[in-house]
Every structure is written in C-alpha cells, then in structure tokens.
Design a protein around this motif. Structure first.
Motif, PDB file in Angstrom:
ATOM      1  N   ASN A   1     -16.538  56.742 -43.135  1.00  0.00           N
ATOM      2  CA  ASN A   1     -16.797  55.395 -43.676  1.00  0.00           C
ATOM      3  C   ASN A   1     -17.928  54.740 -42.899  1.00  0.00           C
ATOM      4  OD1 ASN A   1     -13.336  54.213 -44.258  1.00  0.00           O
ATOM      5  ND2 ASN A   1     -14.533  55.785 -45.297  1.00  0.00           N
ATOM      6  N   GLU A   2     -18.954  54.289 -43.605  1.00  0.00           N
ATOM      7  CA  GLU A   2     -20.037  53.616 -42.886  1.00  0.00           C
ATOM      8  C   GLU A   2     -19.663  52.168 -42.584  1.00  0.00           C
ATOM      9  OE1 GLU A   2     -23.892  53.627 -44.753  1.00  0.00           O
ATOM     10  OE2 GLU A   2     -24.906  53.058 -42.910  1.00  0.00           O
ATOM     11  N   MET A   3     -20.019  51.728 -41.400  1.00  0.00           N
ATOM     12  CA  MET A   3     -19.801  50.331 -40.995  1.00  0.00           C
ATOM     13  C   MET A   3     -21.019  49.929 -40.187  1.00  0.00           C
ATOM     14  SD  MET A   3     -18.857  50.626 -37.542  1.00  0.00           S
ATOM     15  CE  MET A   3     -19.093  52.143 -36.626  1.00  0.00           C
ATOM     16  N   LEU A   4     -20.956  48.832 -39.464  1.00  0.00           N
ATOM     17  CA  LEU A   4     -22.093  48.422 -38.636  1.00  0.00           C
ATOM     18  C   LEU A   4     -21.591  47.562 -37.489  1.00  0.00           C
ATOM     19  CD1 LEU A   4     -25.266  48.421 -38.464  1.00  0.00           C
ATOM     20  CD2 LEU A   4     -25.196  46.240 -39.655  1.00  0.00           C
ATOM     21  N   CYS A   5     -21.695  48.107 -36.272  1.00  0.00           N
ATOM     22  CA  CYS A   5     -21.280  47.321 -35.101  1.00  0.00           C
ATOM     23  C   CYS A   5     -22.427  46.429 -34.658  1.00  0.00           C
ATOM     24  CB  CYS A   5     -20.939  48.237 -33.931  1.00  0.00           C
ATOM     25  SG  CYS A   5     -19.437  49.152 -34.161  1.00  0.00           S
ATOM     26  N   SER A   6     -22.082  45.325 -34.036  1.00  0.00           N
ATOM     27  CA  SER A   6     -23.143  44.498 -33.460  1.00  0.00           C
ATOM     28  C   SER A   6     -23.837  45.301 -32.368  1.00  0.00           C
ATOM     29  CB  SER A   6     -22.566  43.192 -32.902  1.00  0.00           C
ATOM     30  OG  SER A   6     -21.715  43.424 -31.810  1.00  0.00           O
ATOM     31  N   PHE A   7     -25.139  45.061 -32.220  1.00  0.00           N
ATOM     32  CA  PHE A   7     -25.947  45.776 -31.219  1.00  0.00           C
ATOM     33  C   PHE A   7     -25.712  45.147 -29.849  1.00  0.00           C
ATOM     34  CE2 PHE A   7     -30.550  46.094 -29.562  1.00  0.00           C
ATOM     35  CZ  PHE A   7     -30.317  47.301 -28.939  1.00  0.00           C
ATOM     36  N   VAL A   8     -25.649  43.838 -29.819  1.00  0.00           N
ATOM     37  CA  VAL A   8     -25.308  43.139 -28.580  1.00  0.00           C
ATOM     38  C   VAL A   8     -23.789  43.141 -28.461  1.00  0.00           C
ATOM     39  CG1 VAL A   8     -25.308  40.875 -27.450  1.00  0.00           C
ATOM     40  CG2 VAL A   8     -27.383  41.700 -28.605  1.00  0.00           C
ATOM     41  N   THR A   9     -23.270  43.590 -27.321  1.00  0.00           N
ATOM     42  CA  THR A   9     -21.809  43.615 -27.138  1.00  0.00           C
ATOM     43  C   THR A   9     -21.454  42.926 -25.826  1.00  0.00           C
ATOM     44  OG1 THR A   9     -22.076  45.882 -26.308  1.00  0.00           O
ATOM     45  CG2 THR A   9     -21.251  45.637 -28.536  1.00  0.00           C
ATOM     46  N   PRO A  10     -20.280  42.287 -25.796  1.00  0.00           N
ATOM     47  CA  PRO A  10     -19.870  41.601 -24.565  1.00  0.00           C
ATOM     48  C   PRO A  10     -19.648  42.613 -23.440  1.00  0.00           C
ATOM     49  CG  PRO A  10     -18.491  40.965 -26.431  1.00  0.00           C
ATOM     50  CD  PRO A  10     -19.288  42.128 -26.865  1.00  0.00           C
ATOM     51  N   GLN A  11     -20.062  42.249 -22.246  1.00  0.00           N
ATOM     52  CA  GLN A  11     -19.861  43.177 -21.130  1.00  0.00           C
ATOM     53  C   GLN A  11     -18.386  43.436 -20.882  1.00  0.00           C
ATOM     54  OE1 GLN A  11     -22.441  43.070 -17.714  1.00  0.00           O
ATOM     55  NE2 GLN A  11     -20.733  43.676 -16.396  1.00  0.00           N
TER      56      GLN A  11
ATOM     57  N   GLY B   1     -17.880  39.178 -30.499  1.00  0.00           N
ATOM     58  CA  GLY B   1     -18.189  38.252 -29.415  1.00  0.00           C
ATOM     59  C   GLY B   1     -18.666  36.951 -30.032  1.00  0.00           C
ATOM     60  N   ALA B   2     -19.071  36.000 -29.199  1.00  0.00           N
ATOM     61  CA  ALA B   2     -19.525  34.704 -29.716  1.00  0.00           C
ATOM     62  C   ALA B   2     -20.775  34.893 -30.579  1.00  0.00           C
ATOM     63  CB  ALA B   2     -19.831  33.759 -28.561  1.00  0.00           C
TER      64      ALA B   2
ATOM     65  N   ASP C   1     -26.544  35.279 -21.440  1.00  0.00           N
ATOM     66  CA  ASP C   1     -27.011  34.373 -22.478  1.00  0.00           C
ATOM     67  C   ASP C   1     -27.181  32.963 -21.890  1.00  0.00           C
ATOM     68  OD1 ASP C   1     -24.531  33.241 -22.291  1.00  0.00           O
ATOM     69  OD2 ASP C   1     -23.896  33.741 -24.325  1.00  0.00           O
ATOM     70  N   ARG C   2     -27.476  32.003 -22.741  1.00  0.00           N
ATOM     71  CA  ARG C   2     -27.767  30.647 -22.251  1.00  0.00           C
ATOM     72  C   ARG C   2     -26.572  30.018 -21.538  1.00  0.00           C
ATOM     73  NH1 ARG C   2     -29.478  27.685 -27.552  1.00  0.00           N
ATOM     74  NH2 ARG C   2     -29.617  25.837 -26.280  1.00  0.00           N
ATOM     75  N   LYS C   3     -25.384  30.566 -21.814  1.00  0.00           N
ATOM     76  CA  LYS C   3     -24.195  30.008 -21.154  1.00  0.00           C
ATOM     77  C   LYS C   3     -23.767  30.859 -19.972  1.00  0.00           C
ATOM     78  CE  LYS C   3     -22.595  27.660 -25.238  1.00  0.00           C
ATOM     79  NZ  LYS C   3     -21.970  27.887 -26.532  1.00  0.00           N
ATOM     80  N   ASN C   4     -24.657  31.777 -19.572  1.00  0.00           N
ATOM     81  CA  ASN C   4     -24.386  32.656 -18.436  1.00  0.00           C
ATOM     82  C   ASN C   4     -23.297  33.696 -18.705  1.00  0.00           C
ATOM     83  OD1 ASN C   4     -26.039  32.703 -16.303  1.00  0.00           O
ATOM     84  ND2 ASN C   4     -24.616  31.715 -14.875  1.00  0.00           N
ATOM     85  N   ALA C   5     -22.936  33.894 -19.960  1.00  0.00           N
ATOM     86  CA  ALA C   5     -21.973  34.944 -20.303  1.00  0.00           C
ATOM     87  C   ALA C   5     -22.715  36.282 -20.315  1.00  0.00           C
ATOM     88  CB  ALA C   5     -21.361  34.668 -21.667  1.00  0.00           C
ATOM     89  N   GLU C   6     -22.006  37.350 -19.949  1.00  0.00           N
ATOM     90  CA  GLU C   6     -22.662  38.639 -19.772  1.00  0.00           C
ATOM     91  C   GLU C   6     -22.543  39.528 -21.011  1.00  0.00           C
ATOM     92  OE1 GLU C   6     -22.555  39.593 -15.122  1.00  0.00           O
ATOM     93  OE2 GLU C   6     -20.578  39.504 -16.069  1.00  0.00           O
TER      94      GLU C   6
END
Lengths: 573, 573
Positions: free
Chosen positions: A67-77, B36-37, A98-103
C-alpha cells in the motif's frame, strides 16, 4: 514534445568535480543541476527519467500488494530517541531546531515513522500482514557528498515497511520483495546481482543488496562464477581454509613456548625468523572502537595472510565506528604494540578472534611482552575467547556453496531488503494481540530502492565516450526526430509528419525543430542526451528517404523510406 | 481494491485539537495521521486522493506547455541571502546548519532555486518564454500550525516559475495560468472564486488568489453580487465615499481652529462633543513597524468610521510586521496619544493617510497637543503627506466596477499567481540578451497551488455530519461494494462479481469484504470515508436485487437488479 518547447540546456562543460560518467553526462545533457553540496535539481529531461523509474517501482510494489502512503519528511527527534537511533546514526542524521526550539530530524529512512503510523491502529493478528511503502525525499548528511546523484545528501528513495505476526510470514514477504525487486531491475533493463549484505545502521538479521554492475561501483561484490553465490565484501564468506597444524619445516617443541624475537614486529619478519608461513602466524589488528559515549581499544586477531574487514570488525564489537589508535593509547591500555597476541592480555582487554582460527593449534603469535612471541599455541586455551568472522574474502578463496573460486566485481547498491525482526517494534512498544490474545511486538521487514540513484546507475552501466545511452524503459523519449535544417520548410514539414505519426503509434517522440542549430550540433545533443533512436530528416528527403540511427548499437544507421519509419521503429522497439 | 488488502484504519476518536471538519474527518477516516506539530503522514487512502489531485494539476500544467522539473527541497542559505529573503522572511524560513556548519534552508517556495537553474542556461530572448514547475514538499515554520492539512508546516505545493523577455508576454502567461487554474478547480469539482490579492512576501506587482468557498475559510473575501469583482480583504477596494465638506449641523469657523476637547480621546467622544459624524473625524491608528534591523513608531490616519487593514498598512510603510505600541513608546517619540493628527507632527514622524482623505477639507482631527483637536482642516496643507489605501472594505460598501453593494464571504486560499517582474532576476543578476544584444533581467511570474491543502479544502466544501463526501475527481474510489455479511458465501460471491464487473467497466471500485465487521459498521465507514456511491449486497439478494446508495445526495437509495448495476452506475457517474 518539441525541442523548442522544452528547457533542455546541454553544455560542453564538465563540472570540475565530476569523475563518474553519469555525473558528467547527466549534468552536460541537461538532466540535473547542482544546487549545493550533495543537492541536485532535476531539470525537465531528468524529471521525466526519474518519473519513469518511479512509475515502474510503484507498479511493481502495487502488484506485490503493498500500500502506498507518504510519511512526513521532517520527523520529531523524539521518534529517533525512542528507537535509539538518535545516538547510533551519528552525524548522517541531520537534526535541527524549529522556531520554538523543538528538535526535529530530516528523515534518512522511516522505520520510526511507520511504526508510529501502525502502532495502535493495527491491534490484532487478523489485520496482518501489511506492507506500507512510500517514494519520498530522504536526507543523509554525508561527510563527503560526491559522484553526482550517486552519493548525494538529498535523494529520492522508495522505502517499504512490512508488519507480520510470525517470522515465517516475514520470510514469505522478504522473498516476495526479492522477486519484486528483481522485476524492477529487469524492467529497467539493468544487469544486476542480488547479494548477501551487512545490515548496517538499519539493523536486523538477514539482508540482501541489489547491485547494478558497473566498473565505477563503490562496492566490491564477491561472486562465485560457478553458482549463484554473491555477497557484498562486507558480508562475504568463504570456505574454511586448512593449514597443517604442526610446522613441517621447523623442529618445533611439543607445547607452547616463548621465543625471543628481538625487534621483529611485522608478520613478515616474524614468519621469516621462525621459518613458518604467514598463515601459520596470528596477526593482531588494533583499533579504537567508538561507542555512544566513550571509546575503547579493541584487538582483532586474524591469520597472518588475512586482512581485517572493517565492517565485520565494527559489528563484532558493536561499535559505531572503528578508528586508528596511537601507540601511546595502546601503551596506556597495557598493550605491547608489535608483540600482541591472544594469550595473557591485560585483564578487561576487548578482543575478538577470527572464526577460522577457532581451536586452531600450532600457530605463532605475539607474547604481549616486548621482543617475544609464542610458538606452537593452542587457541582453545585462550580465556574468554570470542570468535567471529572478521576477514576480507579474497579473490581465489573458495565458495562455501560449491567450492568455486570466488571473484570480485564492482557494483552500485541500488536496493537493500532487510529482515528487521522486532528491533523497532520492541523499542517503540508497538504490539498486536496474537491468536492467544497475548501482546507481541510486530515482526518487521524493510525494503529500500534508491530511485534517484538509479538514474545515475542506468548511465554508469549504459554510456559511451559521447554520452548517455538510455535503456528502453528509462529513456526520456524513445525517438528523436532530427530535422537537419529546420529552416527548410519541406524538411521541417516531413519531420513534423513523422513526429505526429510516431506519436499516434504510441512511440514517445521528441522533434529537434530548432532553426538556429546546425545538424552536427543536433546530432551531438542526440548522442549526449542518449535517446535510443534518431530519425534523421536530411538531404535524402528528395528521394523519399530518411535515416534511423540506433544509439545503443554504436550509432548504426539504416536508410529507409519515410512511410516505413513507424513500422520499422515499432519492430526495433 | 479490497478492504482486507488495504491499511485504512478508521476511528471514532476525534483529535482534541481538531476544530475543522476536514481535520476531524480526514483523521477519523484513516486518510492522514499526525507525526508532529504541523506534520502529517498520508495513509494509503489519503495518498490516493493526494495523487488524484496532483495528477490533475500536472495534466493541466503540461497542457499549458509548462515543463515539470524538481528542485532540491534543502537549499543553501546563500540563495536566500542573494535574493534578500533571508532577512525578510522572518521565522517562517527554517534555517539549519549541516555537519560542516554550512547554512541551509528548508524551502518554503523556490524562486531562488529556479532563477539559479535558468541563470546562464538561458542567455537569449530566443529561448524565452519558459515556464518551469514542480510539485514538491515545502516547509514553513508557522508560529501556530493548526487545522490539520490546512495550515501545516510541511506541505505539498505545485509551484511554477515563468521567464519572459517582455511584460506583455508575462501578462499573456499570467492569464494562461489563470485559465489553467480555473480548469484545475473546475475539474476537482470545487466552487471557487478568483480574487485580487496582496502579494505578500513573494513580492511583485499584480497577483490573484484562488479561493475555495467554505464557511471555515481563514480568509475573508470581498465579492460583488452584481459583477465579477472579488478580492481578498487584504487587497479589496471600494468606491470613494462622499461626505459633505462643511458641517451642516454645527456653526463651524471658516478656517482651521484649535478646540479644547479636554479628556475626550476616542472618536466617539470627540464626535459627540463637536456634533459631527464619525466619518467627519480623522482617526489615528498608532503601531510599531518592525524592520529588518530596527523598529519605528508609525501612524495611520483613516476616517473615523473606517478600520485599518493591517496588511495594507504594513505594505504602506514597507515593514516586515506591525505590532502594538505602548503609550510610553509613543511619548518617547514626542507623540500625544489620544490627540494625534496629521498637522504639526514631530519632525521625522512616519505617517500615512488613507487615499479617501486626499485633499479633503472640513474634517476634525487631533492637534498633537494634550486636550486639543483641530476642526475644519484642509488636508492639502499637510506637509509631506503620503496617501495610500489603508482601510478595510466593509459589507455594504460600493463596488468600484459596478456600484453594487459588496459582500463578505469566506474562502480557503488554494492558489495564488503573481506577476513578479524583475525582483528576483535583478537581485540574483540573472539576465538574457534582448533583440538588441543588451543584457536585461528576466521578467518573471510565479504560480502556486496548495496540493495537500486542496485535500482538506475539498472536504471543507463537501461534508456532512457523518463524514467526507468526495467529488468525483477526488474520490479515492468511486464505488464501495458493501457485502452486508461476508461470512455468507452467496453474498460475498455476488459482491465479488459486481466488484469485478465494475472494475472491468473502468469504474474505480473497492469492496468491503471484511468478515468480522457488521453491516452497520461498514455503512458507517462508507459514510465517514465518503466514497460517492455504495452498492449494498444484502438480504434482497435472493430476489436478485441490490441497493445503490448515493453519498452525495444525502444517502438516497435505489433498489436495482444485479445485472443493471454497472449500467446504472455508469449513467450516474
């Protein structure tokens, strides 16, 4: 498509850092354009080729029931902390805030994402198996991005992740994926080899690589000419070699004895002095093993005529990396460089012995004492010995399957399939209820194809000194109708007529209708870009004749009547 | 496709932060999953919808003669320094450093990349125009990612960039793109409106937005019910209003006079006291304008009954942003809060007056002196006055085109086209030689469609309380064959037969062949997922009958003979 309607800027200039033919010709042919270190844009021609490869991969994956899907390219650390790869993947894992210092992380692969997707959504064995794939950007912050699309930092990958309730079902899917991958490479028109592989940072037990054979390949593959055996040198095995236990050529004592070998440090010197072969000696290779939070000296013992295979060695001590160690560092650890052997090592020293030496007797080795070696040793007496395969298989070694003489060849890794097992599902607590209602971690497989790398691999395997030679399934257009002099109305009209006829016959065609370019220039573009066929509309037009040029058959030409062009090309294709 | 072969986990749970129907139903229907966000994975059903929209966009762009390419997603920050956007894009531009400390950006748009691609590759007007587009990931580090796919941080966008040798040719392409976009939204089955827009951070002169009409839209659009006029409130204009110059209701002096207005600060209080209407008063709106390296107090003067439109105001003073200013900051700048007017301002004060007030006479305004106002002013006497459109058009204002009474509606911005001009080509020194052999900067246009946002926009416009209702072109499958009780062999077989027949008629079909789910559950999934039609195979099967359910027509049902199903559905579709 018409040349005059498409942005396809060819050039004679080769990028200064382009050593590989694919890198040179893809840039010169107007397929790709570098935007930064290890970053490439696909220009329109390159995009068409990329899409053709992508479509074949998709079709075969869909046919296999994935099944094809699509994960986000940016992922939370946090995903990567959970799986433990934040620390094990090293600098290739690009992290940012990011701008909120989240990794966050730019995904180099997506095991964590897909486990996260399936977790709590599949809760019963009844909904297994499932195989989820996507074709998406990846980023690996390579220390030395190079070779154009071959080792870029941002690239397009097809990665699939399967989930199973049993090992048997994983093996079934693993085999299905192997067959699926073979079909992909076959359809792309590539000569390739499936080989045993090291699992690297992805982890798991069994894994196979798919190599496109090409002289420029970065990987050395060990193949048997007599059977199907093939393996990446990092994973290749050979038949155990046999050497006489007792030295025939010296009068050796009946048990281990310490011998003065003053100032003799190398295997060569020691072997000569003791009158034994290098193979009857044990070589110590000393390294510094890098771990998550510290580093330690490690020693690998192999036969004197063998070479250490670093990937095997690194895996053997579960290190992130192996680096050179200084003499001072060795001395600080109580070791005796040049005289190091498996007996009487300082307590706590980490060492591994090559499997071929297990319980061997009669070998010579360093005595861990300046200027002394032991002879006539019995390795079964080494305390806490760990034996693992550590050596580099050499050409001429024997195949474990059939005894054939192994050979080296060069390959481009274009696919890799893994039996992951429960490594990620356990780390991320992703479970299903089995037939007995008991929670079990998913048994997983994962399967990757380097889609953008394949664009380059096709050219590494198919080019000449003039440029690219695309295979039928990868060619941006199958036929290039070259109008010799497009300012001449009759030539242009005849060209356009052929162009329309070929298109209506379902043949993907482009027409070089440029008025300001000369014939030689157009022919040069045809050869550089590498369309499989050209139809040249030129002087013989008055006799009702045109020429079909076969780019793949070193430019062989056939003269043919205009109204037979379509039939002839359909036959050729 | 069969339900049992596809990972499509529906759920009754609504994410706690999901306020929009599209966010709720796309998550509940198993289309998307948050990683994620502002980061979303597309699960298999969502991927199918995304691909359908993507394919329509590609087809229409190709038909319009644009060339597809693919820029790298990661771009060197040097590109952004060159164009000047490193500083103007603020925190939405996500920057990071690689392992070598080199600076990169996650592309939020790709003007710089494409200028870089074309620069030095197109050198003559003869090779213009060209329109290059890609459909690729984008990243904008939104301060407050929300509304699911509507305002995510990572999203899929189609962005095109055209290059021209003349303004006329740009206008021709701009109009072609407007027509192309209209076809895209029409084919998607969406009710939409093309409106005048502000150009924002992209820059350039003319720009139009394409809004999908939906109550939940974040944008307010001003439309005229009597003509074609439509504009984003940020760019909307109205007919100049007329007010009597001399107060009819007071005995005002013949020239400007200072009046004591002790402790009267608001427009309301001052108007009452002077017995004039609010429109006969000038309102001062004071803000702090944020610039690249500093900030300054700015004053906007509008009619007392108008409201400031902040985007217009921000553009009027060329600021990055406008924020509230404190009374202390105003006093430090020599200003008199509550009594501020355009006459006798401290030297160097930045102020802009709304265009409607240009050369107006007889209005009241603050005297820049505590407790005093001027009455009977003549604005033509204001020194260094700058007049710009600053106000928020209100419902009931008159249309500039036809005089109709303007109305508000809500829209989701799903496309935006810009006439960029030479902003980027000049900044990045990208030039071509014109007919006279003179180097000229490329004249550019750019054109964006929010592909992943459209997935949500379709649902915002097409849903009910039960779930999604996909349009024909966007539906993941057109027909859901629901086997009421798949444990009954005859029902399952009849369902499979219909499924195969529909597929062979070219109708995209899925069959709900799950054995452990009850009919009600399957019907719930049909409604939640929102396939346009269901064929229910149930009890009436013994009479040779099944039911066709039309999801789009509030679930209306027709009983029909099995062998007429395909014909009937083809007719309906």
């Amino acid at each position: 498509m018409k040349f005059t309607n498409m942005f396809m800027p060819t050039t004679k200039e080769t990028p200064s850092d382009a050593t590989l033919p694919s890198h040179q010709f893809l840039v010169r042919g107007g397929f790709i354009s570098q935007s930064g270190a290890g970053l490439y844009d696909f220009m329109p021609l390159g995009k068409i080729v990329l899409d053709k490869i992508r479509a074949i991969v998709k079709e075969e994956m869909d046919n296999a029931g994935a099944n094809e899907m699509l994960c986000s390219f940016v992922t939370p650390q946090s995903f990567w902390d959970e799986s433990g790869r934040s620390s094990t993947m090293g600098n290739e894992l690009l992290r940012f805030k990011d701008r909120k210092n989240a990794e966050y992380v730019l995904s180099p692969t997506n095991e964590e994402s897909v486990v996260n997707m399936v977790k709590n959504r599949i809760t019963s064995y009844k909904n297994l198996p499932v195989n989820l794939y996507h074709i998406n950007l990846k980023f690996r912050d390579e220390a030395r991005p190079r070779f154009g699309l071959m080792r870029g930092r941002e690239f397009l990958m097809k990665d699939a992740y399967s989930f199973h309730s049993s090992q048997e079902d994983l093996v079934r899917e693993f085999n299905l994926m192997e067959e699926t991958y073979k079909r992909v490479y076959q359809r792309l028109g590539l000569e390739f080899r499936v080989v045993e592989a090291d699992s690297g940072a992805i982890g798991g037990s069994g894994s196979k690589e798919f190599h496109v054979l090409a002289n420029s390949g970065e990987d050395t593959i060990v193949v048997c000419p007599d059977c199907e055996y093939g393996a990446n040198i990092e994973a290749a095995v050979r038949k155990k070699r046999h050497f006489d236990a007792w030295f025939e050529n010296t009068n050796t004592p009946a048990s281990m004895e310490k011998v003065l070998t003053e100032d003799l440090k190398t295997i060569e010197e020691v072997s000569n002095f003791l009158s034994v072969s290098k193979a009857q000696n044990i070589k110590a290779v000393m390294k510094k093993a890098i771990y998550d939070e510290d580093s330690k000296p490690v020693i690998f013992f192999v036969r004197g005529d063998d070479e250490l295979e670093e990937t095997k060695a690194c895996n053997a001590v579960d290190a992130l990396d192996l680096v050179d160690i200084t003499e001072d560092e060795l001395k600080d650890a109580g070791l005796t460089p040049g005289y190091c052997g498996p007996f009487n090592l300082p307590q706590g020293t980490i060492f591994v012995i090559d499997s071929e030496l297990e319980n061997e007797i009669g070998l010579a080795c360093g005595a861990n004492e300046e200027h002394y070696h032991f002879v006539n040793t019995d390795l079964s007496l080494v305390k806490d010995a760990v034996y693992k395969d550590l050596i580099t298989v050499q050409e001429g070694d024997s195949c474990t399957c059939c005894g054939g003489k192994l050979e080296y060849t060069k390959g481009i890794e274009a696919g890799h399939i893994f039996q992951l097992g429960t490594k990620y599902s356990e780390a991320m607590d992703a479970k299903f209820l089995d037939e007995n209602g008991k929670a079990q971690p998913f048994i997983m497989g994962c399967y990757g194809i380097g889609v953008s790398r394949l664009v380059a691999a096709v050219i590494e395997q198919n080019h000449d000194e003039k440029g690219c030679i695309w295979t039928k399934e990868t060619a941006p257009f199958m036929v290039d109708v070259i109008v010799s002099n497009a300012k001449k109305e009759d030539e242009l009209n005849a060209g356009l007529k052929i162009y329309e006829e070929l298109k209506s016959n379902g043949i993907s065609t482009i027409i070089d209708d440029r008025t300001k370019e000369r014939f030689g220039f157009k022919m040069g573009d045809f050869e550089l870009i590498g369309f499989p066929y050209a139809v040249v509309v030129g002087k013989k037009l008055q006799d009702g004749l045109v020429e079909i040029v076969d780019r793949r058959d070193t430019g062989s030409k056939i003269e043919i009547a205009i109204d037979e062009v379509a039939t002839k090309l359909k036959e050729l294709i």
